[in-house]
Design a protein around this motif. Structure first.
Motif, PDB file in Angstrom:
ATOM      1  N   SER A 160      -4.065  -3.184  -0.421  1.00  0.00           N
ATOM      2  CA  SER A 160      -3.374  -2.449  -1.486  1.00  0.00           C
ATOM      3  C   SER A 160      -4.095  -2.596  -2.820  1.00  0.00           C
ATOM      4  CB  SER A 160      -1.922  -2.911  -1.595  1.00  0.00           C
ATOM      5  OG  SER A 160      -1.840  -4.305  -1.799  1.00  0.00           O
ATOM      6  N   SER A 186      -9.409   1.403  -6.905  1.00  0.00           N
ATOM      7  CA  SER A 186     -10.222   2.612  -6.769  1.00  0.00           C
ATOM      8  C   SER A 186      -9.529   3.856  -7.304  1.00  0.00           C
ATOM      9  CB  SER A 186     -10.579   2.835  -5.300  1.00  0.00           C
ATOM     10  OG  SER A 186      -9.420   3.162  -4.531  1.00  0.00           O
ATOM     11  N   SER A 187      -8.256   3.736  -7.675  1.00  0.00           N
ATOM     12  CA  SER A 187      -7.489   4.905  -8.103  1.00  0.00           C
ATOM     13  C   SER A 187      -7.603   5.122  -9.610  1.00  0.00           C
ATOM     14  CB  SER A 187      -6.011   4.731  -7.741  1.00  0.00           C
ATOM     15  OG  SER A 187      -5.231   5.779  -8.320  1.00  0.00           O
ATOM     16  N   SER A 219       0.650   8.091   1.943  1.00  0.00           N
ATOM     17  CA  SER A 219      -0.172   9.223   1.490  1.00  0.00           C
ATOM     18  C   SER A 219       0.604  10.145   0.561  1.00  0.00           C
ATOM     19  CB  SER A 219      -0.701  10.003   2.694  1.00  0.00           C
ATOM     20  OG  SER A 219       0.359  10.447   3.524  1.00  0.00           O
ATOM     21  N   TYR A 239      -7.068  -0.374  -2.900  1.00  0.00           N
ATOM     22  CA  TYR A 239      -6.686   1.020  -3.161  1.00  0.00           C
ATOM     23  C   TYR A 239      -6.428   1.242  -4.655  1.00  0.00           C
ATOM     24  CZ  TYR A 239      -3.767   4.995  -4.049  1.00  0.00           C
ATOM     25  OH  TYR A 239      -3.258   6.141  -4.619  1.00  0.00           O
ATOM     26  N   LEU A 291       0.846  -1.190   0.000  1.00  0.00           N
ATOM     27  CA  LEU A 291       0.000   0.000   0.000  1.00  0.00           C
ATOM     28  C   LEU A 291       0.879   1.237   0.000  1.00  0.00           C
ATOM     29  CD1 LEU A 291      -2.915   1.124   0.217  1.00  0.00           C
ATOM     30  CD2 LEU A 291      -2.587   1.132   2.705  1.00  0.00           C
ATOM     31  N   GLN A 339       0.688   8.404  -2.842  1.00  0.00           N
ATOM     32  CA  GLN A 339      -0.650   8.392  -3.432  1.00  0.00           C
ATOM     33  C   GLN A 339      -0.943   9.708  -4.149  1.00  0.00           C
ATOM     34  OE1 GLN A 339      -3.729   7.196  -0.665  1.00  0.00           O
ATOM     35  NE2 GLN A 339      -2.545   5.449   0.075  1.00  0.00           N
TER      36      GLN A 339
END
Length: 292
Positions: free
Chosen positions: A208, A214-215, A178, A211, A175, A181
């Motif tokens: 992970s 969804s990105s 921040s 995430y 993952l 990301q």
């Protein structure tokens, strides 16, 4: 200190680079390694011709195929794919991992002293400054094992020129923090199938992959050996709600002969099921060579 478990890394603090210590009781499943924290602002990179493996070329795979790019190859990986073409980033002397190349005469595991180079952020930035290119691809190994180092490098480079663009090639088990990301422009996520030889609890991380799914920055690339792999791909697609429009299928192969055997039926499969097709452009152009 951080411990790598089947759910990912657990612990506190920034990780700059890693030294691996194998746990004898868990060489194949569950907790596999203990990772030690260092305060040094460096990256552990793969070595090519005695230098850090940083090179200017065309992206050979995925949605950015053909784009002029600078690759920075990190060393170390938490997976051990039997067909991996960068096994010099993880198949160390004294480890139990197997590889298809074991059958080749003269093949042997790699020495960390010869194939890992610890490089300062400033030195990496200086190497990049000699190339007329701002698209930087962080690859490996598994680059997300060294997140703090990439933070420092990205910050340093964008202070020099805000036009730097960053892609990360990841196996999807880690993952991103921040900072990454927000800072990374494109995720090239390649979840590994059972054909890689890795146990499912090591190669698929719920948090992970959820995430990345969804990105809007993430693209998913699956390495395909045979038509039976499609069922496994579709199970992962459904499990993590990955948009099919962001999935690419790529034939596995480290030479043109193998790719020729697989690309045509895979192209048909992509057409019929609505997936993007990715070839391996660098193999077509230069063969199975490093640094291209």
């Amino acid at each position: 200190m951080l411990r790598l478990t089947e759910g990912g890394f657990q612990g506190i603090g920034d990780v700059t680079y890693f030294e691996k210590t194998y746990l004898p009781s868990a060489l194949h499943e569950g907790t596999t390694e203990v990772i030690t924290r260092s305060m040094s602002c460096t990256l552990k990179l793969a070595v090519l011709n005695g230098q850090p493996e940083i090179f200017h070329t065309l992206q050979g795979e995925g949605v950015s195929m053909g784009v002029p790019s600078i690759f920075i190859r990190s060393s170390l990986c938490n997976l051990h794919c039997t067909w991996c073409d960068t096994d010099y980033t993880w198949n160390w002397e004294g480890t139990p991992w197997t590889h298809e190349n074991d059958a080749l005469p003269g093949y042997k595991k790699f020495s960390k002293a010869d194939y890992i180079q610890e490089v300062s952020i400033e030195e990496v930035a200086n190497i990049l400054s000699h190339y007329p290119c701002k698209n930087v691809i962080l690859t490996g190994g598994e680059p997300l094992l060294q997140q703090a180092g990439w933070e420092d490098l990205i910050t340093h480079l964008r202070n020099i020129d805000p036009d730097y663009r960053f892609e990360v090639e990841t196996n999807g088990t880690q993952l991103p923090n921040s900072f990454l990301q927000e800072a990374i422009d494109q995720w090239n996520v390649s979840p590994k199938l059972s054909n890689s030889g890795n146990a499912e609890n090591l190669r698929l991380n719920e948090a992970s992959l959820a995430y990345f799914a969804s990105s809007p920055k993430a693209w998913f690339k699956f390495v395909v050996q045979n038509e039976q792999d499609l069922e496994e791909i579709q199970e992962i697609e459904k499990r993590f709600s990955i948009p099919r429009s962001r999935i690419l299928l790529m034939p596995e192969g480290r030479d043109e002969e193998t790719l020729n055997q697989r690309r045509l039926w895979l192209a048909d499969l992509c057409r019929d099921h609505g997936y993007r097709f990715s070839d391996r452009l660098h193999i077509q152009l230069w063969g199975s060579k490093r640094g291209v």
